[in-house]
Write a protein that holds these residues in place. Structure first.
Motif, PDB file in Angstrom:
ATOM      1  N   LYS A 245       0.839  -1.306   0.259  1.00  0.00           N
ATOM      2  CA  LYS A 245      -0.102  -0.025   0.004  1.00  0.00           C
ATOM      3  C   LYS A 245       1.006   1.132  -0.008  1.00  0.00           C
ATOM      4  O   LYS A 245       0.233   2.501   0.132  1.00  0.00           O
ATOM      5  CB  LYS A 245      -0.878   0.039   1.240  1.00  0.00           C
ATOM      6  CG  LYS A 245      -2.249  -0.876   1.016  1.00  0.00           C
ATOM      7  CD  LYS A 245      -3.169  -0.973   2.025  1.00  0.00           C
ATOM      8  CE  LYS A 245      -3.204  -2.243   2.743  1.00  0.00           C
ATOM      9  NZ  LYS A 245      -3.293  -2.420   4.299  1.00  0.00           N
ATOM     10  N   GLN A 246       2.015   1.116   0.068  1.00  0.00           N
ATOM     11  CA  GLN A 246       3.098   2.391   0.101  1.00  0.00           C
ATOM     12  C   GLN A 246       3.188   2.993  -1.330  1.00  0.00           C
ATOM     13  O   GLN A 246       2.956   2.311  -2.395  1.00  0.00           O
ATOM     14  CB  GLN A 246       4.341   1.886   0.399  1.00  0.00           C
ATOM     15  CG  GLN A 246       4.684   1.253   1.975  1.00  0.00           C
ATOM     16  CD  GLN A 246       4.315   2.530   2.838  1.00  0.00           C
ATOM     17  OE1 GLN A 246       4.771   3.568   2.715  1.00  0.00           O
ATOM     18  NE2 GLN A 246       3.383   2.029   3.922  1.00  0.00           N
ATOM     19  N   PRO A 247       3.549   4.304  -1.464  1.00  0.00           N
ATOM     20  CA  PRO A 247       3.618   4.718  -2.668  1.00  0.00           C
ATOM     21  C   PRO A 247       4.493   4.102  -3.695  1.00  0.00           C
ATOM     22  O   PRO A 247       5.696   3.702  -3.058  1.00  0.00           O
ATOM     23  CB  PRO A 247       3.691   6.497  -2.395  1.00  0.00           C
ATOM     24  CG  PRO A 247       4.254   6.325  -1.013  1.00  0.00           C
ATOM     25  CD  PRO A 247       3.487   5.094  -0.264  1.00  0.00           C
ATOM     26  N   GLU A 248       4.300   4.067  -4.723  1.00  0.00           N
ATOM     27  CA  GLU A 248       5.134   3.343  -5.793  1.00  0.00           C
ATOM     28  C   GLU A 248       6.799   3.755  -5.711  1.00  0.00           C
ATOM     29  O   GLU A 248       7.688   2.991  -5.518  1.00  0.00           O
ATOM     30  CB  GLU A 248       5.034   3.514  -7.143  1.00  0.00           C
ATOM     31  CG  GLU A 248       4.588   2.172  -7.902  1.00  0.00           C
ATOM     32  CD  GLU A 248       4.276   2.294  -8.990  1.00  0.00           C
ATOM     33  OE1 GLU A 248       5.214   1.883 -10.015  1.00  0.00           O
ATOM     34  OE2 GLU A 248       3.021   2.654  -9.305  1.00  0.00           O
ATOM     35  N   ASN A 249       7.056   5.116  -5.436  1.00  0.00           N
ATOM     36  CA  ASN A 249       8.528   5.444  -5.701  1.00  0.00           C
ATOM     37  C   ASN A 249       9.356   5.130  -4.346  1.00  0.00           C
ATOM     38  O   ASN A 249      10.560   5.237  -4.379  1.00  0.00           O
ATOM     39  CB  ASN A 249       8.425   6.815  -5.739  1.00  0.00           C
ATOM     40  CG  ASN A 249       7.983   7.766  -4.764  1.00  0.00           C
ATOM     41  OD1 ASN A 249       7.332   7.193  -3.842  1.00  0.00           O
ATOM     42  ND2 ASN A 249       8.482   8.872  -4.403  1.00  0.00           N
ATOM     43  N   VAL A 250       8.547   4.402  -3.296  1.00  0.00           N
ATOM     44  CA  VAL A 250       9.442   4.254  -1.893  1.00  0.00           C
ATOM     45  C   VAL A 250       9.340   2.800  -1.908  1.00  0.00           C
ATOM     46  O   VAL A 250       9.888   1.966  -0.788  1.00  0.00           O
ATOM     47  CB  VAL A 250       9.011   4.954  -0.766  1.00  0.00           C
ATOM     48  CG1 VAL A 250       9.321   6.445  -0.736  1.00  0.00           C
ATOM     49  CG2 VAL A 250       7.585   4.839  -0.681  1.00  0.00           C
ATOM     50  N   ARG A 251       8.361   2.196  -2.534  1.00  0.00           N
ATOM     51  CA  ARG A 251       7.945   0.673  -2.305  1.00  0.00           C
ATOM     52  C   ARG A 251       9.176  -0.306  -2.041  1.00  0.00           C
ATOM     53  O   ARG A 251       9.501  -0.908  -1.394  1.00  0.00           O
ATOM     54  CB  ARG A 251       7.217  -0.056  -3.233  1.00  0.00           C
ATOM     55  CG  ARG A 251       6.307  -1.052  -2.679  1.00  0.00           C
ATOM     56  CD  ARG A 251       4.963  -1.455  -3.500  1.00  0.00           C
ATOM     57  NE  ARG A 251       4.050  -0.448  -3.900  1.00  0.00           N
ATOM     58  CZ  ARG A 251       3.360  -0.297  -4.942  1.00  0.00           C
ATOM     59  NH1 ARG A 251       3.278  -1.218  -5.839  1.00  0.00           N
ATOM     60  NH2 ARG A 251       2.485   0.506  -5.148  1.00  0.00           N
ATOM     61  N   GLY A 252      10.176   0.144  -3.415  1.00  0.00           N
ATOM     62  CA  GLY A 252      11.445  -0.578  -3.239  1.00  0.00           C
ATOM     63  C   GLY A 252      12.345  -0.362  -2.115  1.00  0.00           C
ATOM     64  O   GLY A 252      12.970  -1.307  -1.775  1.00  0.00           O
ATOM     65  N   LEU A 253      12.319   0.989  -1.720  1.00  0.00           N
ATOM     66  CA  LEU A 253      13.148   1.293  -0.600  1.00  0.00           C
ATOM     67  C   LEU A 253      12.942   0.665   0.749  1.00  0.00           C
ATOM     68  O   LEU A 253      13.701   0.145   1.619  1.00  0.00           O
ATOM     69  CB  LEU A 253      13.233   2.865  -0.314  1.00  0.00           C
ATOM     70  CG  LEU A 253      14.217   3.496  -1.134  1.00  0.00           C
ATOM     71  CD1 LEU A 253      13.955   5.081  -1.140  1.00  0.00           C
ATOM     72  CD2 LEU A 253      15.637   3.304  -0.943  1.00  0.00           C
ATOM     73  N   ILE A 254      11.538   0.670   0.998  1.00  0.00           N
ATOM     74  CA  ILE A 254      11.016  -0.018   2.265  1.00  0.00           C
ATOM     75  C   ILE A 254      11.229  -1.416   2.245  1.00  0.00           C
ATOM     76  O   ILE A 254      11.504  -1.830   3.349  1.00  0.00           O
ATOM     77  CB  ILE A 254       9.510   0.450   2.376  1.00  0.00           C
ATOM     78  CG1 ILE A 254       9.358   2.016   2.382  1.00  0.00           C
ATOM     79  CG2 ILE A 254       8.759  -0.397   3.610  1.00  0.00           C
ATOM     80  CD1 ILE A 254       7.977   2.247   3.103  1.00  0.00           C
ATOM     81  N   ASN A 255      10.838  -2.108   0.851  1.00  0.00           N
ATOM     82  CA  ASN A 255      11.452  -3.493   0.902  1.00  0.00           C
ATOM     83  C   ASN A 255      12.836  -3.725   1.203  1.00  0.00           C
ATOM     84  O   ASN A 255      13.133  -4.467   1.777  1.00  0.00           O
ATOM     85  CB  ASN A 255      11.208  -3.975  -0.496  1.00  0.00           C
ATOM     86  CG  ASN A 255       9.966  -5.054  -0.612  1.00  0.00           C
ATOM     87  OD1 ASN A 255       9.945  -5.757   0.393  1.00  0.00           O
ATOM     88  ND2 ASN A 255       9.067  -4.921  -1.448  1.00  0.00           N
ATOM     89  N   GLY A 256      13.626  -2.819   0.853  1.00  0.00           N
ATOM     90  CA  GLY A 256      15.097  -2.666   0.863  1.00  0.00           C
ATOM     91  C   GLY A 256      15.435  -2.674   2.586  1.00  0.00           C
ATOM     92  O   GLY A 256      16.117  -3.362   3.118  1.00  0.00           O
ATOM     93  N   ALA A 257      14.701  -1.727   3.236  1.00  0.00           N
ATOM     94  CA  ALA A 257      14.761  -1.632   4.511  1.00  0.00           C
ATOM     95  C   ALA A 257      14.454  -2.734   5.267  1.00  0.00           C
ATOM     96  O   ALA A 257      15.255  -3.183   6.409  1.00  0.00           O
ATOM     97  CB  ALA A 257      14.131  -0.284   5.222  1.00  0.00           C
ATOM     98  N   ALA A 258      13.307  -3.414   5.101  1.00  0.00           N
ATOM     99  CA  ALA A 258      13.011  -4.476   5.580  1.00  0.00           C
ATOM    100  C   ALA A 258      13.867  -5.929   5.581  1.00  0.00           C
ATOM    101  O   ALA A 258      14.409  -6.378   6.437  1.00  0.00           O
ATOM    102  CB  ALA A 258      11.553  -5.102   5.192  1.00  0.00           C
ATOM    103  N   THR A 259      14.346  -5.666   4.235  1.00  0.00           N
ATOM    104  CA  THR A 259      15.571  -6.836   3.931  1.00  0.00           C
ATOM    105  C   THR A 259      16.762  -6.634   4.757  1.00  0.00           C
ATOM    106  O   THR A 259      17.279  -7.521   5.480  1.00  0.00           O
ATOM    107  CB  THR A 259      16.011  -6.774   2.433  1.00  0.00           C
ATOM    108  OG1 THR A 259      14.429  -7.021   1.822  1.00  0.00           O
ATOM    109  CG2 THR A 259      16.823  -8.058   2.091  1.00  0.00           C
TER     110      THR A 259
END
Ligand code: RET
Ligand code: RET
Lengths: 246, 246
Positions: free
Chosen positions: A172-186
């Motif tokens: 549900k996160q905005p598209e431009n940060v979805r990758g970064l948030i996934n990265g943070a969780a990883t």
């Protein structure tokens, strides 16, 4: 002491490096608070708080390390003051729940989700640290292993929640940060995996000075990634989201 | 010394933990000042002041603790410098009245009520601390008990005021924070009850190193709840009221 003078100095340098990185990250994060929208400032405040608490504890760890040994005529002797490992665990007890709260805050979930996820994940993290400590200070391999197993239970729960439980919220996160948030969780999952591995070093053949050196340097590197690098990543996410919502 | 090296280290860790929590809470509270309406900023300023004063005193307490003992060849010896308990009482003398003022300020009563309640409750709190000190530093059980009884008089007055006297003012608070303010008043009563109980430990069978350890760790935990946890609760109330009042 089974520690050589070279090993002693190497560990000392690692602690000093840890202190410098944590203090620098704190100042950088707090100076950057004004660059993000008000909704994300609490996440950045907490990121800096985590590195500040770590800087304080690296100072204490370094002083305790210096007090535990003395170099007499080129060889290292123990002074009788034990090296106090509790500083590390006290630091983790405070900062590990806060790191999870950071990640939850930057996602800007609903109020009730923010509170419930903070309580369950933060509580599991505190339990994990408390269960690890008796094994860390024990001289007995069996005890070390038993508490490792116990501490792994909340650890696996947290990893599961980060990998599976947050998936819905991440989509549900905005598209431009979805990758970064996934990265943070990883980054959380990967950097946190180091801790139970480092903890096992003395059980997989390392002994004496080499074991102490590997554990202390290993934890220090893991701490820098899990706190300072992670904090900068959270700041980047907050800046991007602020721009997009601006 | 009747204190073991393990007890010494445990108390030392508790003091260091107290210092870290108080300093972190201070920074968090002051960074959050901008998130509340101007009418509530003084309550948050004072919350942070209370934890800042406590952080300073935990540093002094920790240094005094370190100076009082030395670990020679793995056993603990007294150095001759007495462990200075006055730091705790000086801390309380300053912070306990301020804690009550915090609670009164966040309720946003009329000016005259704010002043009169601050003076009577703050004065009773200062009297309570001053009456407790002679018993805390006395080696004599009778003296310890006498001053406990004297100090309980203002203590009971304060509890009565918080439980009964504030009821009227609490019922006038906006609905969305009434529960939280009730919670804050209850937190004060419950966490403050710990102090006179901890003070009694040496009178109910605990002796030597165990008594010292129980009293110091007990006061530290109570301080964290009464100052840091309470401060965050006051911040939450102030944020909710700010939102509601737009
Ligand atoms: C599972 C496990 C552990 C996990 C520790 C972790 C995951 C620590 C994370 C620390 C962080 C992230 C610190 C600072 O940023 C212990 C306690 C070593 C004990 C052995 C088992
Ligand atoms: C009644 C009583 C006491 C009460 C102390 C209290 C209530 C202290 C509260 C301190 C706080 C709240 C500190 C910091 O936040 C003493 C002095 C131990 C002496 C024995 C009797």
């Amino acid at each position: 002491s089974t520690l050589s003078l070279g090993q002693y100095t190497f560990v000392q340098n690692a602690f000093s490096f840890g202190l410098a990185v944590m203090a620098a990250a704190t100042l950088f994060l707090w100076f950057s608070r004004s660059h993000v929208a008000p909704a994300y400032r609490m996440a950045i405040t907490i990121s800096g708080l985590v590195t500040a608490i770590a800087a304080y504890h690296y100072l204490q760890i370094m002083l305790s390390w210096e007090a535990a040994f003395s170099a007499v005529g080129g060889t290292l002797e123990v002074t009788g003051y034990p090296f106090n490992q509790a500083y590390r665990y006290v630091d983790w007890l405070l900062t590990v729940p806060l790191l999870l709260v950071e990640l939850i805050l930057v996602m800007r979930l609903s109020k009730s989700e923010t509170v419930s996820k903070s309580v369950t994940l933060g509580g599991a993290a505190a339990l994990m640290i408390v269960l690890g400590y008796p094994g860390e200070v024990s001289e007995d391999a069996g005890t070390r292993f038993t508490f490792w197993v116990l501490s792994m239970i909340p650890f696996i729960y947290i990893v599961y929640q980060l990998v599976v439980g947050l998936k819905g919220s991440i989509s549900k996160q905005p598209e431009n940060v979805r990758g970064l948030i996934n990265g943070a969780a990883t980054l959380v999952v990967v950097s946190w995996l180091f801790y139970p591995l480092v903890y096992l070093f003395p059980l997989i053949g390392l002994t004496g000075g080499a074991a102490v050196t590997a554990v202390e340097v290993g934890y220090t590197i893991a701490d820098i990634v899990a706190k300072a690098v992670f904090g900068i990543l959270i700041l980047t996410i907050a800046m991007r989201k602020s721009e997009a919502e601006g």
